[in-house]
Design a protein around this motif. Structure first.
Motif, PDB file in Angstrom:
ATOM      1  N   ILE A  19      47.161  25.315  40.275  1.00 30.52           N
ATOM      2  CA  ILE A  19      47.364  26.560  39.697  1.00 30.52           C
ATOM      3  C   ILE A  19      46.197  27.376  39.961  1.00 30.52           C
ATOM      4  O   ILE A  19      45.095  27.050  39.267  1.00 30.52           O
ATOM      5  CB  ILE A  19      47.888  26.394  38.259  1.00 30.52           C
TER       6      ILE A  19
ATOM      7  N   ASN B 207      52.590  36.117  36.783  1.00 30.41           N
ATOM      8  CA  ASN B 207      53.615  34.989  37.574  1.00 30.41           C
ATOM      9  C   ASN B 207      54.509  35.930  38.447  1.00 30.41           C
ATOM     10  O   ASN B 207      55.532  35.066  39.049  1.00 30.41           O
ATOM     11  CB  ASN B 207      54.573  34.551  36.164  1.00 30.41           C
TER      12      ASN B 207
ATOM     13  N   GLU C  68      56.798  22.684  36.910  1.00 30.17           N
ATOM     14  CA  GLU C  68      57.662  21.848  35.926  1.00 30.17           C
ATOM     15  C   GLU C  68      57.936  22.718  34.727  1.00 30.17           C
ATOM     16  O   GLU C  68      58.666  22.172  33.837  1.00 30.17           O
ATOM     17  CB  GLU C  68      56.576  20.580  35.420  1.00 30.17           C
TER      18      GLU C  68
ATOM     19  N   PHE D  55      49.616  19.646  41.577  1.00 30.76           N
ATOM     20  CA  PHE D  55      51.257  19.709  41.825  1.00 30.76           C
ATOM     21  C   PHE D  55      51.417  19.446  43.379  1.00 30.76           C
ATOM     22  O   PHE D  55      50.921  19.859  44.378  1.00 30.76           O
ATOM     23  CB  PHE D  55      51.817  21.086  41.271  1.00 30.76           C
TER      24      PHE D  55
ATOM     25  N   ASN E 187      57.487  30.157  32.542  1.00 31.14           N
ATOM     26  CA  ASN E 187      56.419  30.487  33.481  1.00 31.14           C
ATOM     27  C   ASN E 187      56.266  32.100  33.145  1.00 31.14           C
ATOM     28  O   ASN E 187      55.130  32.577  33.081  1.00 31.14           O
ATOM     29  CB  ASN E 187      56.830  30.401  34.989  1.00 31.14           C
TER      30      ASN E 187
ATOM     31  N   ASN F  38      53.855  27.099  36.986  1.00 34.60           N
ATOM     32  CA  ASN F  38      53.872  25.737  36.865  1.00 34.60           C
ATOM     33  C   ASN F  38      55.228  25.199  37.246  1.00 34.60           C
ATOM     34  O   ASN F  38      56.033  25.523  36.568  1.00 34.60           O
ATOM     35  CB  ASN F  38      53.366  25.362  35.559  1.00 34.60           C
TER      36      ASN F  38
ATOM     37  N   ASN G 104      47.563  30.464  46.689  1.00 37.73           N
ATOM     38  CA  ASN G 104      48.528  29.457  46.658  1.00 37.73           C
ATOM     39  C   ASN G 104      48.887  28.627  47.677  1.00 37.73           C
ATOM     40  O   ASN G 104      49.234  27.286  47.765  1.00 37.73           O
ATOM     41  CB  ASN G 104      50.029  30.195  45.948  1.00 37.73           C
TER      42      ASN G 104
ATOM     43  N   LYS H 244      45.312  19.350  37.381  1.00 34.01           N
ATOM     44  CA  LYS H 244      46.408  18.665  37.757  1.00 34.01           C
ATOM     45  C   LYS H 244      46.827  19.206  39.314  1.00 34.01           C
ATOM     46  O   LYS H 244      46.473  20.283  39.479  1.00 34.01           O
ATOM     47  CB  LYS H 244      47.564  18.917  36.929  1.00 34.01           C
TER      48      LYS H 244
END
Ligand code: NI
Length: 145
Positions: free
Chosen positions: A94, A34, A20, A142, A26, A18, A84, A140
């Motif tokens: 995500i 990750n 943010e 991003f 992460n 993420n 991604n 969400k």
């Protein structure tokens, strides 16, 4: 009502993060998924349709047609891709297996010729899988790439 399922598989790379969150967050939350240099999974997708068979054919949705619909709308777009960065309908999302199930549903929902989409099931590993039945869910998006 009858239920019919078509199974397909694909291999893809991803990284869960993420933008943010801090690097530490992460790493703690997404752990191995990750890895900044990506990694892959061999996914298994099952698409279940429900409805009444056509009395003339005995078919609900011809599995040849369903195979083609799944291939054209999902498999060809995700197989051997980076989830991604390379898949238009996953941009900014995500790429957890939960989010994949929701986005795959949205890809297929209005493309089933007979019967209705009932369930999307995706295995990310032998022991981890998700099932989605189309309830409205917010995802969400991003702004990163
Ligand atoms: Ni992963």
């Amino acid at each position: 009502m009858v239920f019919i399922t078509r199974r397909a598989s694909f291999s893809a790379a991803h990284r869960l993060f993420n933008p943010e969150f801090t690097d530490e967050q992460n790493e703690r939350i997404f752990d191995k998924c990750n890895n900044p240099n990506w990694h892959g999974h061999n996914y298994i997708l099952e698409v279940t349709i429900c409805g009444h068979p056509n009395p003339a054919t005995g078919y609900l949705t011809d599995l040849k047609d369903l195979k083609k619909i799944i291939n054209e709308n999902i498999i060809e777009k995700v197989d051997h891709k980076n989830l991604n960065t390379e898949v238009d309908f996953l941009r900014g999302i995500i790429p957890t297996v939960e989010n994949l199930a929701i986005m795959f549903w949205r890809q297929l929902e209005d493309k089933i010729p007979n019967g209705k989409l009932f369930k999307i099931k995706i295995y990310e590993t032998e022991n981890n899988f998700v099932e989605y039945f189309g309830e409205p869910v917010e995802i969400k998006i991003f702004d990163y790439q």
